[in-house]
Motif scaffolding. Structure first.
Motif: not given
Length: 254
Positions: A166-167, A170-171, A173
């Protein structure tokens, strides 16, 4: 007459060698149970094709219907249940048979005499394959890797990998990134937990039965035999259900 000891061993005993390949008692049990399952499966297929249901077929259908309903209660989807059923049912049947074979009276007293650390001991021909960490590790690897393939098949490679990588931009976060890393670690941890849970319970049961049979050989060990039958069933069910839950979670999106 020289006394021959029966000692529970942490590792499987080598019964014979084919060249440099060792044949252990747990290997023999694994091959035997696998052949029995294959033969029974072929018989069931032949009986079903004949169209003449008998008591044997009725018994098999009761077992299969029970497993299907149990899997349905987790997946909530009969189509998904049919996809998961072959592996879950195979693991359940295989594990319960390799667990229960250790409680068959007399099998643990037939074997070959060996010298270990200056003592003459009996290496039995039959030993619960689940008391061999190699066997439980292979079953655990099969369950976990199949779950990964199921996840990729359902979500696609990008979608499945995206559950873990997961980046941080991005939420939610960095929290999502951290949780993704934990999920990756948990997938590897499943292999260890699955294999050691089954191995530990069955090996402990073997030690308990051996000790009780040596201390009080008549009647007193009977309750422990029934306890091991129950534990063998529970461990097979737990392993199968953990496999099912892993596959269900793997096929779910975020």
């Amino acid at each position: 007459m020289e006394q021959v000891l029966i000692k529970p061993s942490f590792t499987p005993e080598i019964i014979a060698n084919i060249g440099s390949f060792p044949i252990t008692n747990s290997f023999l049990v694994t091959i035997f149970i696998s052949i029995v399952i294959i033969i029974v499966a072929l018989i069931i297929t032949k009986v079903l094709k004949s169209g003449k249901p008998g008591n044997f077929q009725n018994l098999i259908e009761i077992v299969f219907e029970g497993l299907l309903d149990l899997i349905d209660s987790v997946t909530g989807d009969r189509e998904q249940t049919r996809k998961f059923f072959p592996l879950v049912a195979t693991i359940f049947i295989f594990v319960i048979l390799i667990n229960w074979i250790e409680v068959v009276p007399g099998l643990g007293t037939v074997g070959v005499e060996q010298i270990h650390h200056g003592e003459k001991i009996l290496a039995p021909f039959v030993r619960s394959a689940a008391a061999d960490l190699n066997v439980t590790l292979v079953i655990a690897l099969t369950a976990v890797l199949t779950a990964q393939f199921m996840g990729i098949s359902a979500l696609g490679l990008k979608g499945y990998v995206g559950k873990f990588l997961v980046s941080p931009f991005k939420k939610p976060y960095f929290v999502g990134t951290f949780v993704g890393v934990l999920e990756i670690i948990s997938e590897f941890a499943k292999i260890i937990s699955f294999s050691f849970r089954l191995f530990g319970n069955i090996f402990a049961g073997e030690v308990l039965l051996t000790v009780m049979l040596m201390l009080v050989p008549l009647f007193v060990p009977l309750p422990f035999l029934f306890l091991e039958i129950f534990v063998g069933f529970v461990q097979a069910l737990v392993f199968a259900m953990l496999t099912l839950v892993s596959m269900k979670m793997a096929t779910e999106a975020h």
